[in-house]
Scaffold this motif. Structure first.
Motif, PDB file in Angstrom:
ATOM      1  N   ASP A  27      42.511  91.908  38.933  1.00 31.14           N
ATOM      2  CA  ASP A  27      41.428  92.533  38.192  1.00 31.14           C
ATOM      3  C   ASP A  27      40.332  91.488  37.976  1.00 31.14           C
ATOM      4  OD1 ASP A  27      42.448  90.870  36.216  1.00 31.14           O
ATOM      5  OD2 ASP A  27      43.305  92.495  35.028  1.00 31.14           O
ATOM      6  N   GLN A  28      39.261  91.915  37.336  1.00 25.27           N
ATOM      7  CA  GLN A  28      38.126  90.996  37.157  1.00 25.27           C
ATOM      8  C   GLN A  28      38.500  89.820  36.268  1.00 25.27           C
ATOM      9  OE1 GLN A  28      35.124  91.237  38.876  1.00 25.27           O
ATOM     10  NE2 GLN A  28      35.048  89.118  38.115  1.00 25.27           N
ATOM     11  N   ALA A  29      39.381  90.072  35.280  1.00 23.68           N
ATOM     12  CA  ALA A  29      39.787  88.985  34.386  1.00 23.68           C
ATOM     13  C   ALA A  29      40.493  87.875  35.166  1.00 23.68           C
ATOM     14  CB  ALA A  29      40.702  89.518  33.287  1.00 23.68           C
ATOM     15  N   LEU A  30      41.343  88.247  36.100  1.00 21.67           N
ATOM     16  CA  LEU A  30      42.032  87.239  36.911  1.00 21.67           C
ATOM     17  C   LEU A  30      41.038  86.469  37.765  1.00 21.67           C
ATOM     18  CD1 LEU A  30      44.605  85.920  38.071  1.00 21.67           C
ATOM     19  CD2 LEU A  30      44.673  87.775  39.756  1.00 21.67           C
ATOM     20  N   ILE A  31      40.141  87.195  38.408  1.00 18.03           N
ATOM     21  CA  ILE A  31      39.158  86.537  39.274  1.00 18.03           C
ATOM     22  C   ILE A  31      38.269  85.598  38.476  1.00 18.03           C
ATOM     23  CG2 ILE A  31      37.178  86.922  40.798  1.00 18.03           C
ATOM     24  CD1 ILE A  31      38.499  89.640  41.527  1.00 18.03           C
ATOM     25  N   THR A  32      37.777  86.071  37.335  1.00 16.61           N
ATOM     26  CA  THR A  32      36.906  85.242  36.500  1.00 16.61           C
ATOM     27  C   THR A  32      37.644  84.006  36.000  1.00 16.61           C
ATOM     28  OG1 THR A  32      35.646  87.185  35.783  1.00 16.61           O
ATOM     29  CG2 THR A  32      35.485  85.206  34.418  1.00 16.61           C
ATOM     30  N   GLY A  33      38.891  84.200  35.594  1.00 18.76           N
ATOM     31  CA  GLY A  33      39.686  83.071  35.128  1.00 18.76           C
ATOM     32  C   GLY A  33      39.891  82.033  36.207  1.00 18.76           C
ATOM     33  N   MET A  34      40.143  82.487  37.433  1.00 20.10           N
ATOM     34  CA  MET A  34      40.351  81.545  38.536  1.00 20.10           C
ATOM     35  C   MET A  34      39.055  80.855  38.935  1.00 20.10           C
ATOM     36  SD  MET A  34      43.174  83.635  40.816  1.00 20.10           S
ATOM     37  CE  MET A  34      43.519  82.237  41.889  1.00 20.10           C
ATOM     38  N   GLN A  35      37.941  81.552  38.775  1.00 20.70           N
ATOM     39  CA  GLN A  35      36.652  80.922  39.085  1.00 20.70           C
ATOM     40  C   GLN A  35      36.349  79.768  38.140  1.00 20.70           C
ATOM     41  OE1 GLN A  35      34.278  84.522  38.955  1.00 20.70           O
ATOM     42  NE2 GLN A  35      33.985  84.496  41.180  1.00 20.70           N
ATOM     43  N   ALA A  36      36.947  79.790  36.956  1.00 20.72           N
ATOM     44  CA  ALA A  36      36.722  78.720  35.979  1.00 20.72           C
ATOM     45  C   ALA A  36      37.668  77.539  36.186  1.00 20.72           C
ATOM     46  CB  ALA A  36      36.892  79.269  34.561  1.00 20.72           C
ATOM     47  N   MET A  37      38.613  77.699  37.088  1.00 25.01           N
ATOM     48  CA  MET A  37      39.599  76.639  37.324  1.00 25.01           C
ATOM     49  C   MET A  37      39.044  75.544  38.222  1.00 25.01           C
ATOM     50  SD  MET A  37      43.091  78.818  37.972  1.00 25.01           S
ATOM     51  CE  MET A  37      43.728  79.934  36.717  1.00 25.01           C
ATOM     52  N   THR A  38      39.596  74.363  38.069  1.00 20.00           N
ATOM     53  CA  THR A  38      39.287  73.243  38.952  1.00 20.00           C
ATOM     54  C   THR A  38      40.549  72.888  39.715  1.00 20.00           C
ATOM     55  OG1 THR A  38      37.638  72.358  37.415  1.00 20.00           O
ATOM     56  CG2 THR A  38      38.503  70.856  39.094  1.00 20.00           C
ATOM     57  N   PHE A  39      40.471  72.900  41.035  1.00 19.03           N
ATOM     58  CA  PHE A  39      41.632  72.628  41.858  1.00 19.03           C
ATOM     59  C   PHE A  39      41.577  71.204  42.413  1.00 19.03           C
ATOM     60  CE2 PHE A  39      40.771  77.187  42.080  1.00 19.03           C
ATOM     61  CZ  PHE A  39      42.001  77.697  41.672  1.00 19.03           C
ATOM     62  N   PRO A  40      42.719  70.538  42.525  1.00 16.60           N
ATOM     63  CA  PRO A  40      42.748  69.162  43.026  1.00 16.60           C
ATOM     64  C   PRO A  40      42.149  69.070  44.430  1.00 16.60           C
ATOM     65  CG  PRO A  40      44.884  69.803  42.118  1.00 16.60           C
ATOM     66  CD  PRO A  40      44.072  71.053  42.206  1.00 16.60           C
ATOM     67  N   LYS A  41      41.547  67.931  44.725  1.00 12.80           N
ATOM     68  CA  LYS A  41      40.955  67.722  46.043  1.00 12.80           C
ATOM     69  C   LYS A  41      41.986  67.252  47.059  1.00 12.80           C
ATOM     70  CE  LYS A  41      36.875  68.940  44.812  1.00 12.80           C
ATOM     71  NZ  LYS A  41      36.355  70.262  45.252  1.00 12.80           N
ATOM     72  N   GLU A  42      42.877  66.379  46.630  1.00 11.48           N
ATOM     73  CA  GLU A  42      43.902  65.864  47.537  1.00 11.48           C
ATOM     74  C   GLU A  42      45.243  65.859  46.814  1.00 11.48           C
ATOM     75  OE1 GLU A  42      42.882  62.111  49.189  1.00 11.48           O
ATOM     76  OE2 GLU A  42      40.992  62.808  50.050  1.00 11.48           O
ATOM     77  N   THR A  43      46.163  66.667  47.284  1.00 19.10           N
ATOM     78  CA  THR A  43      47.465  66.797  46.623  1.00 19.10           C
ATOM     79  C   THR A  43      48.577  66.064  47.352  1.00 19.10           C
ATOM     80  OG1 THR A  43      48.035  68.797  47.864  1.00 19.10           O
ATOM     81  CG2 THR A  43      46.774  69.076  45.815  1.00 19.10           C
ATOM     82  N   GLY A  44      48.302  65.617  48.565  1.00 19.04           N
ATOM     83  CA  GLY A  44      49.353  65.037  49.386  1.00 19.04           C
ATOM     84  C   GLY A  44      50.009  66.062  50.283  1.00 19.04           C
ATOM     85  N   SER A  45      49.621  67.322  50.134  1.00 23.40           N
ATOM     86  CA  SER A  45      50.144  68.401  50.963  1.00 23.40           C
ATOM     87  C   SER A  45      48.986  69.034  51.725  1.00 23.40           C
ATOM     88  CB  SER A  45      50.854  69.460  50.117  1.00 23.40           C
ATOM     89  OG  SER A  45      51.081  70.650  50.863  1.00 23.40           O
ATOM     90  N   GLU A  46      49.016  68.961  53.031  1.00 19.85           N
ATOM     91  CA  GLU A  46      47.952  69.550  53.850  1.00 19.85           C
ATOM     92  C   GLU A  46      47.877  71.059  53.626  1.00 19.85           C
ATOM     93  OE1 GLU A  46      46.801  70.110  58.588  1.00 19.85           O
ATOM     94  OE2 GLU A  46      48.294  68.624  57.979  1.00 19.85           O
TER      95      GLU A  46
END
Length: 222
Positions: A27-46
């Motif tokens: 739903d829009q709440a999930l999408i909006t919440g994920m848009q506010a997230m910051t994801f790691p640039k390099e995790t060690g997993s391709e």
């Protein structure tokens, strides 16, 4: 212990997010919440990095009606709507582990027993079988909650026992079937959202299993 508590809380949050992605349509709440997230640039997993970058790209430009687009893709991927022969990535462990590929088989019985052992009944208003990927991922949050509670009490034995149980559950009720399931997600999904989710889910569960193995082996050696 403070750092370890943060690790547990981060793991819990991620399992909760994955459970939400698969449990019902976005739903829009999930999408909006994920848009506010910051994801790691390099995790060690391709694989994990690839999933994050694809997800970020989609979240930055999800289209005019992402909720409708994802609802259509969810129905196609996980229910088989609109696919000839009703082939799909049916999100139930029994489908991928039973010889006949049927629901409510041995895996379902085993997870039902596990849920009951942890005081869990059938979720209210639940319309899916208990070995649904979303419910199994959500059960990991329950196990992590138990580990957090043990840590707060200073009960190291209960904490380690919970971590061991988490590892067993990952290996016997997640890693034993999600590779085939997520391969089918990639086969049927058209949205970059679910394609990215497949990479992220697979990589995260694999890495979490490795993390638990490392923690338990270090504790055993100490």
């Amino acid at each position: 212990m403070e750092n370890f508590t943060e690790i547990l809380q981060n793991r819990r949050s991620f399992y909760a997010l994955l459970a939400r992605i698969y449990r019902i349509e976005a739903d829009q709440a999930l999408i909006t919440g994920m848009q506010a997230m910051t994801f790691p640039k390099e995790t060690g997993s391709e694989k994990l990095d690839r999933g994050y970058r694809a997800l970020e790209a989609w979240l930055a430009a999800p289209g005019e009606d992402p909720v409708e687009d994802l609802a259509v893709d969810y129905a196609r991927v996980f229910i088989g709507a609109g696919i000839q022969g009703k082939e799909a990535a049916y999100p139930f462990e029994s489908v991928y582990t039973s010889p006949q590929g049927l629901v409510m088989q041995d895996a379902w019985e085993k997870v039902c027993a596990l849920y009951r052992a942890h005081g869990l009944g059938r979720p209210e208003h639940c319309d899916v079988h208990e070995d649904h990927i979303g419910l199994e991922l959500d059960f990991m949050t329950r196990l992590i909650d138990e580990a957090l509670a043990a840590g707060e009490k200073g009960d190291e034995g209960a904490l380690l026992g919970s971590l061991a149980e988490q590892k067993v559950f990952i290996e016997t009720h997640l890693l034993n079937w999600i590779h085939g399931f997520l391969s089918d997600v990639r086969k049927y999904a058209e949205s970059p959202f679910y394609l990215a989710a497949a990479d992220i889910t697979e990589a995260f569960v694999e890495m979490d299993d490795a993390l638990l193995r490392e923690i338990l082996e270090e504790e055993k050696a100490s």
